[in-house]
Design a protein around this motif. Structure first.
Motif, PDB file in Angstrom:
ATOM      1  N   ARG A  13      34.768  43.153  27.007  1.00 18.77           N
ATOM      2  CA  ARG A  13      34.309  43.170  28.420  1.00 18.77           C
ATOM      3  C   ARG A  13      33.856  41.869  28.957  1.00 18.77           C
ATOM      4  N   MET A  14      33.932  40.686  28.331  1.00 18.30           N
ATOM      5  CA  MET A  14      33.509  39.336  28.541  1.00 18.30           C
ATOM      6  C   MET A  14      34.382  39.044  29.937  1.00 18.30           C
ATOM      7  N   PRO A  15      33.796  38.448  30.889  1.00 19.88           N
ATOM      8  CA  PRO A  15      34.680  37.929  31.923  1.00 19.88           C
ATOM      9  C   PRO A  15      35.728  37.066  31.524  1.00 19.88           C
ATOM     10  N   VAL A  16      37.143  37.176  32.236  1.00 21.73           N
ATOM     11  CA  VAL A  16      38.167  36.255  31.945  1.00 21.73           C
ATOM     12  C   VAL A  16      38.611  35.830  33.307  1.00 21.73           C
ATOM     13  N   ILE A  17      38.459  34.457  33.366  1.00 21.19           N
ATOM     14  CA  ILE A  17      39.121  33.751  34.718  1.00 21.19           C
ATOM     15  C   ILE A  17      40.230  32.792  34.128  1.00 21.19           C
ATOM     16  N   VAL A  18      41.305  33.278  34.841  1.00 24.72           N
ATOM     17  CA  VAL A  18      42.685  32.805  34.621  1.00 24.72           C
ATOM     18  C   VAL A  18      42.628  31.216  35.322  1.00 24.72           C
ATOM     19  N   ILE A  19      42.987  30.380  34.503  1.00 27.45           N
ATOM     20  CA  ILE A  19      43.270  28.805  35.195  1.00 27.45           C
ATOM     21  C   ILE A  19      44.924  28.560  34.874  1.00 27.45           C
ATOM     22  N   SER A  20      45.635  28.703  36.068  1.00 23.93           N
ATOM     23  CA  SER A  20      47.044  28.336  35.527  1.00 23.93           C
ATOM     24  C   SER A  20      47.846  27.675  36.777  1.00 23.93           C
ATOM     25  N   ALA A  21      48.878  27.144  36.281  1.00 28.62           N
ATOM     26  CA  ALA A  21      49.542  26.402  37.302  1.00 28.62           C
ATOM     27  C   ALA A  21      50.402  27.099  38.078  1.00 28.62           C
ATOM     28  N   ARG A  22      50.764  28.477  37.440  1.00 28.25           N
ATOM     29  CA  ARG A  22      51.474  29.222  37.944  1.00 28.25           C
ATOM     30  C   ARG A  22      50.918  29.863  39.647  1.00 28.25           C
ATOM     31  N   GLY A  23      51.536  29.619  40.658  1.00 31.60           N
ATOM     32  CA  GLY A  23      50.722  29.959  41.935  1.00 31.60           C
ATOM     33  C   GLY A  23      51.306  31.025  42.623  1.00 31.60           C
ATOM     34  N   ARG A  24      52.160  31.738  41.850  1.00 30.79           N
ATOM     35  CA  ARG A  24      52.977  32.917  42.654  1.00 30.79           C
ATOM     36  C   ARG A  24      51.828  34.271  42.508  1.00 30.79           C
ATOM     37  N   GLU A  25      52.124  34.698  43.999  1.00 26.31           N
ATOM     38  CA  GLU A  25      51.284  36.200  43.973  1.00 26.31           C
ATOM     39  C   GLU A  25      51.768  37.131  42.806  1.00 26.31           C
ATOM     40  N   ASP A  26      52.737  37.101  42.514  1.00 25.48           N
ATOM     41  CA  ASP A  26      53.287  38.098  41.396  1.00 25.48           C
ATOM     42  C   ASP A  26      52.527  37.992  40.119  1.00 25.48           C
ATOM     43  N   ASP A  27      52.320  36.624  39.692  1.00 28.49           N
ATOM     44  CA  ASP A  27      51.473  36.271  38.478  1.00 28.49           C
ATOM     45  C   ASP A  27      50.035  36.508  38.671  1.00 28.49           C
ATOM     46  N   ARG A  73      36.704  36.432  61.479  1.00 28.30           N
ATOM     47  CA  ARG A  73      36.459  35.430  60.468  1.00 28.30           C
ATOM     48  C   ARG A  73      35.514  35.989  59.347  1.00 28.30           C
ATOM     49  N   PRO A  74      36.011  36.810  58.692  1.00 24.37           N
ATOM     50  CA  PRO A  74      35.059  37.653  57.567  1.00 24.37           C
ATOM     51  C   PRO A  74      34.557  36.575  56.501  1.00 24.37           C
ATOM     52  N   LYS A  75      33.021  36.924  56.496  1.00 28.17           N
ATOM     53  CA  LYS A  75      32.338  36.080  55.420  1.00 28.17           C
ATOM     54  C   LYS A  75      32.035  36.671  54.247  1.00 28.17           C
ATOM     55  N   LEU A  76      32.079  38.086  54.229  1.00 27.09           N
ATOM     56  CA  LEU A  76      31.670  38.993  53.167  1.00 27.09           C
ATOM     57  C   LEU A  76      32.792  39.448  52.545  1.00 27.09           C
ATOM     58  N   LEU A  77      33.748  40.112  53.151  1.00 21.71           N
ATOM     59  CA  LEU A  77      35.052  40.966  52.911  1.00 21.71           C
ATOM     60  C   LEU A  77      36.042  39.985  53.059  1.00 21.71           C
ATOM     61  N   VAL A  78      36.248  39.355  51.873  1.00 23.03           N
ATOM     62  CA  VAL A  78      37.436  38.183  51.815  1.00 23.03           C
ATOM     63  C   VAL A  78      38.745  38.596  51.448  1.00 23.03           C
ATOM     64  N   THR A  79      39.815  38.103  52.328  1.00 23.11           N
ATOM     65  CA  THR A  79      41.236  38.264  51.624  1.00 23.11           C
ATOM     66  C   THR A  79      41.580  37.384  50.508  1.00 23.11           C
ATOM     67  N   GLU A  80      42.190  37.954  49.352  1.00 19.46           N
ATOM     68  CA  GLU A  80      42.880  36.943  48.788  1.00 19.46           C
ATOM     69  C   GLU A  80      44.497  37.131  48.982  1.00 19.46           C
ATOM     70  N   PRO A  81      45.030  36.268  49.632  1.00 18.00           N
ATOM     71  CA  PRO A  81      46.286  36.609  50.238  1.00 18.00           C
ATOM     72  C   PRO A  81      47.444  36.902  49.182  1.00 18.00           C
ATOM     73  N   GLY A  82      48.105  37.956  49.537  1.00 15.13           N
ATOM     74  CA  GLY A  82      49.144  38.585  48.573  1.00 15.13           C
ATOM     75  C   GLY A  82      48.738  39.203  47.488  1.00 15.13           C
ATOM     76  N   VAL A  83      47.393  39.381  47.250  1.00 12.84           N
ATOM     77  CA  VAL A  83      46.843  39.984  45.951  1.00 12.84           C
ATOM     78  C   VAL A  83      46.013  40.906  46.197  1.00 12.84           C
ATOM     79  N   GLY A  84      44.939  40.677  47.143  1.00 14.41           N
ATOM     80  CA  GLY A  84      43.869  41.866  47.347  1.00 14.41           C
ATOM     81  C   GLY A  84      42.740  41.262  48.193  1.00 14.41           C
TER      82      GLY A  84
END
Length: 239
Positions: free
Chosen positions: A76-90, A215-226
């Motif tokens: 359950r350790m956090p996983v942060i993906v760092i990638s050159a793939r910038g597509r929303e599907d990825d 201009r939301p400061k709390l509920l933030v959109t991640e474009p194309g993702v969630g």
């Protein structure tokens, strides 16, 4: 004396990027493990139990998304993906596989460090503990027993769907939740392909929670993702 510095596993096959991340993170007080392949990463993760994984998707012996799924079978350790793939599907695929966050190369060092702090803080707190009766994010207080929400001490009247949506985001504060994940958790699996449901109700929720819904400061959109409920209890993870 036990070394209390966080142990981070970097999974990256580019030596130059590994050197950069090694220099950056060690200078900020992190202990590091390094892997250049999926096989090596899985071995280090299972034997050393790092507190956080920084994961590139393009590995020579497998895909980082598959590695995330394998790790999520037991860890359950956090996983942060760092990638050159910038597509929303990825991004969506990585998050749905169990990643907690996603950064696209090139990225800012301060943003990476902030997102790491948020991920580690929530992991150590166990997210929102099952016995917790309230969740506090900035001036927003959610009473899970009374199913009440207050902002700045004033009660906010939410519909049942808006309440479920806010609680889901609050219980995962700082973490990106995909449209599909939100739909399954709030509406049910039958609605997994209806992203407009989330957009409509998020717009209404913002009107009640945000000082300026445009201009939301709390509920933030991640474009194309969630969406992400930005952690206001400490360092921002950015938007």
């Amino acid at each position: 004396m036990t070394d209390v510095r966080p142990l981070v596993l970097i999974v990256e096959d580019e030596p130059q990027m590994r050197r950069f991340m090694r220099a950056t993170l060690t200078s900020h007080g992190y202990r590091l493990l390094e892997a250049g392949t999926s096989t090596e990463a899985l071995m280090l993760a299972t034997t050393h139990n790092p507190e956080l994984l920084l994961l590139d998707l393009g590995l020579p012996d497998g895909d980082g998304i598959d590695l995330t799924r394998r790790i999520r079978e037991w860890g359950r350790m956090p996983v942060i993906v760092i990638s050159a793939r910038g597509r929303e599907d990825d991004k969506v695929a990585a998050l749905d596989a169990g990643a907690d966050d996603y950064l696209t190369k090139p990225f800012g060092v301060n943003e990476l460090l902030a997102r790491m702090r948020v991920a580690l803080r929530h992991a150590r707190a166990g997210g929102t503990e099952s016995g917790a009766q309230t969740i506090e994010i900035g001036d927003v207080v959610i009473d899970l027993v009374r199913r009440e929400v207050k902002k700045g001490g004033q009660e906010v009247h939410l519909t049942p769907i808006e309440y479920k949506l806010l609680v889901l985001l609050a219980q995962n504060a700082g973490k990106v939740l995909t449209h599909q994940h939100i739909l399954k958790e709030v509406w049910g699996p039958a609605y997994a392909n209806q992203p407009h449901y989330v957009r409509v109700h998020m717009a209404e929720l913002r009107k009640k929670i945000e000082a300026n819904p445009a201009r939301p400061k709390l509920l933030v959109t991640e474009p194309g993702v969630g969406y992400r409920l930005r952690d206001r209890g400490g360092d921002d993870a950015g938007a």
